[in-house]
Structure formats: C-alpha cells, structure tokens
Design an enzyme around this catalytic site. Structure first.
Site, PDB file in Angstrom:
ATOM      1  N   HIS A   1       8.859   6.819   8.718  1.00  0.00           N
ATOM      2  CA  HIS A   1       9.572   6.850   7.434  1.00  0.00           C
ATOM      3  C   HIS A   1      11.026   7.165   7.718  1.00  0.00           C
ATOM      4  CE1 HIS A   1       6.352   6.616   4.297  1.00  0.00           C
ATOM      5  NE2 HIS A   1       5.632   6.722   5.395  1.00  0.00           N
TER       6      HIS A   1
ATOM      7  N   CYS B   1       4.227   9.196   0.834  1.00  0.00           N
ATOM      8  CA  CYS B   1       2.943   9.788   0.462  1.00  0.00           C
ATOM      9  C   CYS B   1       3.133  10.735  -0.722  1.00  0.00           C
ATOM     10  CB  CYS B   1       2.357  10.554   1.644  1.00  0.00           C
ATOM     11  SG  CYS B   1       0.849  11.442   1.222  1.00  0.00           S
TER      12      CYS B   1
ATOM     13  N   HIS C   1       4.316   4.404  12.867  1.00  0.00           N
ATOM     14  CA  HIS C   1       4.544   4.301  11.410  1.00  0.00           C
ATOM     15  C   HIS C   1       5.612   5.337  11.040  1.00  0.00           C
ATOM     16  CE1 HIS C   1       2.748   4.030   7.163  1.00  0.00           C
ATOM     17  NE2 HIS C   1       3.440   5.152   7.078  1.00  0.00           N
TER      18      HIS C   1
ATOM     19  N   ARG D   1       0.844  -1.201   0.000  1.00  0.00           N
ATOM     20  CA  ARG D   1       0.000   0.000   0.000  1.00  0.00           C
ATOM     21  C   ARG D   1       0.887   1.262   0.000  1.00  0.00           C
ATOM     22  NH1 ARG D   1      -0.590   4.761   2.481  1.00  0.00           N
ATOM     23  NH2 ARG D   1      -0.426   3.819   4.547  1.00  0.00           N
ATOM     24  N   ASP D   2       1.472   1.588   1.137  1.00  0.00           N
ATOM     25  CA  ASP D   2       2.306   2.802   1.218  1.00  0.00           C
ATOM     26  C   ASP D   2       3.478   2.687   0.237  1.00  0.00           C
ATOM     27  OD1 ASP D   2       3.398   5.199   2.118  1.00  0.00           O
ATOM     28  OD2 ASP D   2       3.237   4.682   4.225  1.00  0.00           O
TER      29      ASP D   2
ATOM     30  N   ASN E   1       9.315   4.166   3.750  1.00  0.00           N
ATOM     31  CA  ASN E   1       9.036   3.730   5.118  1.00  0.00           C
ATOM     32  C   ASN E   1      10.279   3.065   5.704  1.00  0.00           C
ATOM     33  OD1 ASN E   1       5.801   3.562   5.533  1.00  0.00           O
ATOM     34  ND2 ASN E   1       6.338   3.243   3.406  1.00  0.00           N
TER      35      ASN E   1
END
Ligand code: COA
Ligand code: ZN
Length: 336
Positions: free
Chosen positions: A225, A256, A223, A30-31, A265
């Site tokens: 990065h 993002c 979460h 996803r990310d 990430n």
C-alpha cells in the site's frame, strides 16, 4: 551534456529487472472497492474485471466472499463471478475468509481461493474476529475444501511488514506462518501484505531474500500500500531481490476497513508505467489499463490517487506554447 553520453548503456546493463517477466495482479475490484462507501453496480464491476482481463493482467482478484454484513459493497460477489468473461490464461482469484466464503467461491468456480490471516494478533482479531491459531485452523479446513474441488490456494498474510497497532512483526513470525501455509496447507503461493504501508525498501529486500532462500519455487506475491509514499520504491527493491509478482489496484484505490490508517494500494497503472519504462515485460497494454482506470471516478464518486490518470504517460507530449515561433525568433535574433 549531450543525449548520447547518457544513453550509451542499455536498460539491462543498469538494472537487474530489465527484460524480466513481471506478473501484475489487480486487486482493485476487491481491495479497492471494499474501501469505498459507494456500492458500485454489479454490471460496472463486471465491466471493470473484463477491462482488466483485456488489458493483460496476469491475475485479477475479482471480489471477496466475505460476510455481506461486514463488507456490504461486495455483497454481489456471486453475481460478479457469474457475469465476467473469462479470458484464457488469466487467473480469476477471490478473497475467502472462512468456510462459508469457500463454499460460495467454489460454487462460483473461482480459479484460486485467496485465504487471509494476519501476521499480527491484534490485526487478526480486529479484521477476522479470531486469534491467529483459530484463523489457521479455519484456513486448514478451507484449504482442504479447495484441494478437494481441485482449486489452487494462495494465502495472503496481512501486516507482514508491520502492524498499525503492534509495530514491527519479527521476520521469524512472518516466515513461520509462510512455512505453515506452504508446507502444512499445501498452498501454491503466499502474498506478503503491507496492509498499512509500513514497508520500506531495505526491509523488503531482506524479507524477500529470506523467503526465496527457504522456498525458491513457491509463488511469492508482494502486496504494497502506498500509505507513506514508499510503494513504487518497495516494488523496485523487491524485483532487485528476486520477486516477480505484485498486487496493485486500478487507480490506486483501496485499504483494509479494519486497519487504522489504511489507504490505497500501489496503483496498477503507475507500477506498470514505471516497469515498462525500465524495460520489464509486464504483458500489460498500458493504454487499455489507463482507460479502465478513467472509468473509476464516476463509479466511486471521487478522484483516484493515480498520478498516471492525472498526468498521462511520460511520453504523452504536450503542444508547445502558441507563441513558440515568435519566442524562438526573438531568441535567435539575439545571436544575430
Ligand atoms: N459469506 C457470507 N456470509 C457470511 C460469511 C461469508 N463468508 N461469513 C459469515 N457470514 C454470515 C454468517 O452466515 C452470519 O449470518 P447470520 O447473522 O445471518 O447468521 C454472519 O455473517 C456472522 O457470521 P459469523 O460466522 O459469526 O462471522 P463473524 O461475524 O465472526 O465474521 C468474518 C467473521 C471474518 C467472516 C466477517 O467479519 C467478514 O467477512 N469480515 C470481512 C473481512 C474482510 O474482508 N476484511 C478486509 C479484507 S483483508
Ligand atoms: Zn491490501
């Protein structure tokens, strides 16, 4: 110094994290993939998710049910969800930005809806095209739909450790939104997202402690990065402060598209490797995880940031030089 003088204490004597269960959640499909320009074929996305399940991840963020106009590389979200093999015990979560996304995610039988809004007004407007108040009203509607369908809700709060446009976000703002998610929406958990790698270890410790003091039982995910190289340090600091759940991305890809300067990430295999060295129980089969990460470069068309993919594990040893015996003989001859 002899080896024994440095190894007299066990890992649990020197670190609070040793022996603890740490839940690893992969967000690479996803990310990670949302940040790529290449469309990874649906069958390959499915194979990646299945490889992550097989490697023992606690949770996999499979995809995002966002507008295909906004993020075209994830336009096959429904097909991916329909194609994966669900391993018992693994939570398959999906990112959902609005009611339309929730309808699609419920239809796809996601285990959890991961809702998203930003702690910063500027990033919320850039990413979601709404004010934070408007976003929250939307989240409330989506949470009601999820509860009706018997599906758990998590809320990811972007820019919890700083906004690339506004700078620091006050703790009280971050904790205020967390309270709304947990107490007003009935969310099972909250993810504090460091969207552009602005978090630093002492800030992480302070925020995790403040969160835990107010909500000792809620599921808290961090979460991070690795944009400024502080990712692993932040994970270790968070564990020290009592956190036990982390998002990370296979290969260290991600970012993002609506946050200036966003990059990958923290890398799942780097975090798992480090935590296993330090005696945590991650439940992850590192060899399988690395094999999954090695599938990424041909799929996305470039190398991944993962240092473990490049260097291997610390005890993946290398052969001695070919003339090693001669070197040793020459060295010993000097003493003769
Ligand atoms: N799934 C599928 N289609 C969607 C959708 C969803 N979740 N949300 C919106 N759409 C479609 C609408 O049907 C509409 O299509 P149409 O033009 O054919 O009628 C179009 O997208 C625009 O819809 P609108 O409600 O006006 O949304 P918007 O343009 O204001 O977009 C977002 C709002 C947030 C839904 C959209 O920008 C988005 O999905 N962004 C991605 C955010 C993201 O993933 N960021 C990175 C992760 S943090
Ligand atoms: Zn992210």
């Amino acid at each position: 110094m002899t080896a024994s003088s440095s190894s007299s204490s066990s890992p649990s004597d020197v670190w609070t994290g040793a022996g603890r269960r740490i839940f690893m959640q992969d967000v690479g499909t996803r990310d990670g993939l949302q940040a790529e320009t290449t469309f990874v074929p649906t069958a390959d996305k499915i194979a990646l998710v299945d490889a992550l399940s097989d490697a023992g991840l606690a949770k996999v963020e499979v995809t995002a049910f966002v507008s295909p106009k906004a993020i075209s590389v994830l336009a096959d979200a429904s097909e991916v969800m329909a194609g994966i093999t669900r391993k018992p015990g693994v939570i398959y979560t999906v990112l959902v930005p609005n009611v339309r996304g929730a309808e699609r995610a419920i239809e796809a039988r996601a285990d959890e809806l991961n809702l998203v809004m930003s702690a910063s007004e500027s990033h919320n407007l850039s990413n979601l095209r709404m004010t934070r108040e408007q976003s929250f009203a939307g989240l409330a509607e989506v949470a009601a739909m999820a509860h009706q369908a018997g599906i758990a809700v998590n809320v990811s709060l972007s820019c919890s450790f700083g906004c690339p446009m506004e700078g620091d976000v006050p703790f009280e703002t971050v904790l205020g939104w967390c309270g709304h998610f947990l107490e007003d929406l009935g969310a099972r958990g909250v993810t504090l997202c460091d969207t552009t790698g602005m978090a630093y270890p002492t800030q992480v410790v302070a925020l995790v402690r403040a969160f835990r003091a107010r909500w000792p039982e809620a599921q808290l995910t961090l979460h991070f990065h690795n944009t400024r190289g502080m990712g692993l340090a932040n994970v270790i600091a968070a564990i020290d402060a009592g956190a036990d759940r982390f998002d990370a991305s296979l290969g260290g890809i991600g970012g993002c598209p609506y946050a200036p300067g966003a990059t990958g990430n923290v890398c799942t295999e780097e975090i798992v490797h480090a935590l296993q060295c330090m005696g945590c129980d991650t439940g992850v089969d590192l060899e399988r995880l690395i094999a999954a990460a090695r599938r990424l470069p041909p799929l996305i068309g470039h190398a991944v940031p993962s240092q473990i993919v490049s260097a291997g594990r610390r005890l993946d040893l290398h052969p001695r030089p070919r003339d090693f015996d001669a070197i040793r003989e020459r060295a010993l001859a000097r003493d003769a």
